[in-house]
Scaffold this motif. Structure first.
Motif, PDB file in Angstrom:
ATOM      1  N   GLY A 191       0.797  -1.209   0.000  1.00  0.00           N
ATOM      2  CA  GLY A 191       0.000   0.000   0.000  1.00  0.00           C
ATOM      3  C   GLY A 191       0.831   1.259   0.000  1.00  0.00           C
ATOM      4  O   GLY A 191       0.292   2.366  -0.159  1.00  0.00           O
ATOM      5  N   SER A 192       2.162   1.140   0.180  1.00  0.00           N
ATOM      6  CA  SER A 192       3.042   2.305   0.162  1.00  0.00           C
ATOM      7  C   SER A 192       3.206   2.818  -1.261  1.00  0.00           C
ATOM      8  O   SER A 192       3.077   2.072  -2.245  1.00  0.00           O
ATOM      9  CB  SER A 192       4.416   1.956   0.744  1.00  0.00           C
ATOM     10  OG  SER A 192       4.311   1.469   2.071  1.00  0.00           O
ATOM     11  N   ASP A 193       3.497   4.128  -1.371  1.00  0.00           N
ATOM     12  CA  ASP A 193       3.733   4.733  -2.676  1.00  0.00           C
ATOM     13  C   ASP A 193       5.142   4.340  -3.138  1.00  0.00           C
ATOM     14  O   ASP A 193       6.150   4.838  -2.623  1.00  0.00           O
ATOM     15  CB  ASP A 193       3.605   6.256  -2.564  1.00  0.00           C
ATOM     16  CG  ASP A 193       3.677   6.952  -3.925  1.00  0.00           C
ATOM     17  OD1 ASP A 193       4.097   6.298  -4.908  1.00  0.00           O
ATOM     18  OD2 ASP A 193       3.303   8.130  -3.997  1.00  0.00           O
ATOM     19  N   CYS A 194       5.201   3.426  -4.127  1.00  0.00           N
ATOM     20  CA  CYS A 194       6.500   2.882  -4.541  1.00  0.00           C
ATOM     21  C   CYS A 194       7.411   3.959  -5.121  1.00  0.00           C
ATOM     22  O   CYS A 194       8.628   3.950  -4.878  1.00  0.00           O
ATOM     23  CB  CYS A 194       6.284   1.766  -5.559  1.00  0.00           C
ATOM     24  SG  CYS A 194       5.430   0.322  -4.885  1.00  0.00           S
ATOM     25  N   ASP A 222      12.748  -4.638  -6.255  1.00  0.00           N
ATOM     26  CA  ASP A 222      13.251  -5.987  -6.428  1.00  0.00           C
ATOM     27  C   ASP A 222      12.154  -7.049  -6.506  1.00  0.00           C
ATOM     28  O   ASP A 222      12.217  -7.945  -7.344  1.00  0.00           O
ATOM     29  CB  ASP A 222      14.218  -6.332  -5.295  1.00  0.00           C
ATOM     30  CG  ASP A 222      14.980  -7.607  -5.560  1.00  0.00           C
ATOM     31  OD1 ASP A 222      15.686  -7.679  -6.577  1.00  0.00           O
ATOM     32  OD2 ASP A 222      14.847  -8.562  -4.755  1.00  0.00           O
ATOM     33  N   ASP A 223      11.132  -6.959  -5.643  1.00  0.00           N
ATOM     34  CA  ASP A 223      10.188  -8.070  -5.616  1.00  0.00           C
ATOM     35  C   ASP A 223       8.933  -7.690  -4.824  1.00  0.00           C
ATOM     36  O   ASP A 223       8.966  -6.782  -3.979  1.00  0.00           O
ATOM     37  CB  ASP A 223      10.856  -9.289  -4.966  1.00  0.00           C
ATOM     38  CG  ASP A 223      10.092 -10.577  -5.211  1.00  0.00           C
ATOM     39  OD1 ASP A 223       9.156 -10.553  -6.044  1.00  0.00           O
ATOM     40  OD2 ASP A 223      10.418 -11.587  -4.568  1.00  0.00           O
ATOM     41  N   PHE A 224       7.848  -8.418  -5.165  1.00  0.00           N
ATOM     42  CA  PHE A 224       6.663  -8.406  -4.318  1.00  0.00           C
ATOM     43  C   PHE A 224       6.833  -9.547  -3.312  1.00  0.00           C
ATOM     44  O   PHE A 224       6.540 -10.702  -3.620  1.00  0.00           O
ATOM     45  CB  PHE A 224       5.392  -8.612  -5.152  1.00  0.00           C
ATOM     46  CG  PHE A 224       5.076  -7.467  -6.072  1.00  0.00           C
ATOM     47  CD1 PHE A 224       4.391  -6.358  -5.599  1.00  0.00           C
ATOM     48  CD2 PHE A 224       5.461  -7.495  -7.407  1.00  0.00           C
ATOM     49  CE1 PHE A 224       4.098  -5.291  -6.450  1.00  0.00           C
ATOM     50  CE2 PHE A 224       5.173  -6.444  -8.257  1.00  0.00           C
ATOM     51  CZ  PHE A 224       4.493  -5.333  -7.781  1.00  0.00           C
ATOM     52  N   LEU A 229       6.992  -4.967   0.084  1.00  0.00           N
ATOM     53  CA  LEU A 229       7.496  -4.554  -1.211  1.00  0.00           C
ATOM     54  C   LEU A 229       8.998  -4.334  -1.053  1.00  0.00           C
ATOM     55  O   LEU A 229       9.433  -3.465  -0.302  1.00  0.00           O
ATOM     56  CB  LEU A 229       6.808  -3.266  -1.673  1.00  0.00           C
ATOM     57  CG  LEU A 229       5.276  -3.311  -1.753  1.00  0.00           C
ATOM     58  CD1 LEU A 229       4.727  -1.909  -2.044  1.00  0.00           C
ATOM     59  CD2 LEU A 229       4.823  -4.299  -2.812  1.00  0.00           C
ATOM     60  N   VAL A 230       9.792  -5.137  -1.732  1.00  0.00           N
ATOM     61  CA  VAL A 230      11.235  -5.179  -1.486  1.00  0.00           C
ATOM     62  C   VAL A 230      11.960  -4.253  -2.461  1.00  0.00           C
ATOM     63  O   VAL A 230      11.788  -4.367  -3.677  1.00  0.00           O
ATOM     64  CB  VAL A 230      11.772  -6.614  -1.613  1.00  0.00           C
ATOM     65  CG1 VAL A 230      13.278  -6.644  -1.314  1.00  0.00           C
ATOM     66  CG2 VAL A 230      11.016  -7.554  -0.694  1.00  0.00           C
ATOM     67  N   GLY A 264       6.305   9.026   6.758  1.00  0.00           N
ATOM     68  CA  GLY A 264       5.212   8.139   7.133  1.00  0.00           C
ATOM     69  C   GLY A 264       5.205   6.808   6.417  1.00  0.00           C
ATOM     70  O   GLY A 264       4.168   6.134   6.356  1.00  0.00           O
ATOM     71  N   VAL A 265       6.337   6.409   5.870  1.00  0.00           N
ATOM     72  CA  VAL A 265       6.446   5.106   5.206  1.00  0.00           C
ATOM     73  C   VAL A 265       6.755   4.050   6.256  1.00  0.00           C
ATOM     74  O   VAL A 265       7.654   4.229   7.086  1.00  0.00           O
ATOM     75  CB  VAL A 265       7.546   5.128   4.126  1.00  0.00           C
ATOM     76  CG1 VAL A 265       7.702   3.744   3.491  1.00  0.00           C
ATOM     77  CG2 VAL A 265       7.221   6.165   3.062  1.00  0.00           C
ATOM     78  N   VAL A 266       6.007   2.972   6.216  1.00  0.00           N
ATOM     79  CA  VAL A 266       6.138   1.920   7.224  1.00  0.00           C
ATOM     80  C   VAL A 266       7.056   0.815   6.700  1.00  0.00           C
ATOM     81  O   VAL A 266       6.821   0.278   5.595  1.00  0.00           O
ATOM     82  CB  VAL A 266       4.760   1.328   7.581  1.00  0.00           C
ATOM     83  CG1 VAL A 266       4.917   0.200   8.605  1.00  0.00           C
ATOM     84  CG2 VAL A 266       3.844   2.417   8.121  1.00  0.00           C
TER      85      VAL A 266
END
Length: 290
Positions: A191-194, A222-224, A229-230, A264-266
């Motif tokens: 859900g984070s803004d990539c 890199d990956d889901f 989200l990596v 605010g990114v978790v």
């Protein structure tokens, strides 16, 4: 008194290959050896000092010093035999027998000896290089005749036979330069803004002084992952030892964490969703307990 001393020094002690060896010659040999070795050390120190003043590398100085000592020792032995009037041909048979016996009994020593000279002459490994041999990492302190001394990152000295450095795979981190690529991985919650996450990581990397601007850092989605989200960022640094790389990566992780907190990114953590399927049988209040 002088005549008595001269007569005593001229006394023949034994005969070597038809040459009478006098007391004076026997006493002269230690004086020549000690004096010659003292002069050799003085000249060696003076020559190495001049080389260091000219900016020569440590391994070049070490190689010159080793060759100088071998040549000086050979000259000293030949000079001593000349004082005793002993021809070198007298030792031809004896030296051949000793060489054959020594060759069979000391193959590993000879192998390491020759390997040491190859290392000093070819210079695939130099004094001051940072090596990775098997599971050990450390800096080369000296390349000796039989072994190479390495000081590991934990401060322990390790002696490696020279032949092992030529026969096995050795990673030399500083053979050409100190340019090294490394990376840092981080996972953020779904859900984070990539795009925003990538921009935050890029900004954190560019603000780190130890990171080189050329080649430029690269942020990879890199990956889901199962829980996140990596992202992974690749960057280049001038690192001399492994401890430098670990410190740079640690500082970068601190910077990324601070940037995520402000935005605010978790940062993701493992999660599990449990779904209960089936009917729960309720025990009647009238039924006796089992």
């Amino acid at each position: 008194m002088w005549d008595t001393i001269k007569q005593s020094l001229g006394t023949t002690l034994f005969t070597l290959y038809s040459h009478p060896v006098t007391l004076g010659e026997v006493l002269l040999v230690p004086a020549v050896l000690v004096g010659g070795w003292w002069l050799t050390n003085k000249f060696a120190h003076l020559a190495t000092f001049r080389l260091r003043k000219t900016g020569a590398s440590a391994d070049t100085v070490h190689l010159f010093k080793r060759i100088f000592y071998i040549i000086a020792l050979a000259v000293l032995l030949i000079t001593t035999l000349d004082f005793l009037n002993v021809p070198l041909t007298a030792f031809a048979f004896l030296s051949g027998a000793v060489a054959i016996g020594f060759g069979f009994g000391a193959q590993n020593i000879i192998n390491n000896f020759i390997s040491g000279w190859i290392l000093m002459w070819e210079r695939p490994i130099r004094i001051g290089d940072f090596l990775e041999v098997a599971d050990a990492r450390g800096r080369v302190e000296s390349i000796n005749t039989r072994s190479t001394r390495i000081r590991r990152v934990d401060g322990v000295h390790m002696l490696i036979p020279n032949s092992k450095l030529l026969e096995n795979t050795v990673i030399n981190w500083t053979l050409i330069d100190y340019l090294t690529r490394t990376s840092v991985r981080v996972g953020v919650a779904y859900g984070s803004d990539c795009r925003k996450v990538a921009d935050l990581i890029t900004a954190a990397v560019k603000n780190e002084e130890a990171v080189l601007t050329e080649p430029q850092p690269v942020v990879i989605f890199d990956d889901f992952g199962d829980n996140a989200l990596v992202f992974e960022v690749f960057f280049w640094v001038n690192a001399t030892v492994e401890r430098d790389l670990r410190m740079i990566r640690s500082n970068l992780r601190f910077a990324i964490n601070d940037a995520f907190n402000e935005a605010g990114v978790v940062v993701a953590y493992p999660q599990r969703d449990v779904h209960v399927d089936g009917k729960l049988s309720l025990v009647s209040a009238d039924s006796p307990p089992s």
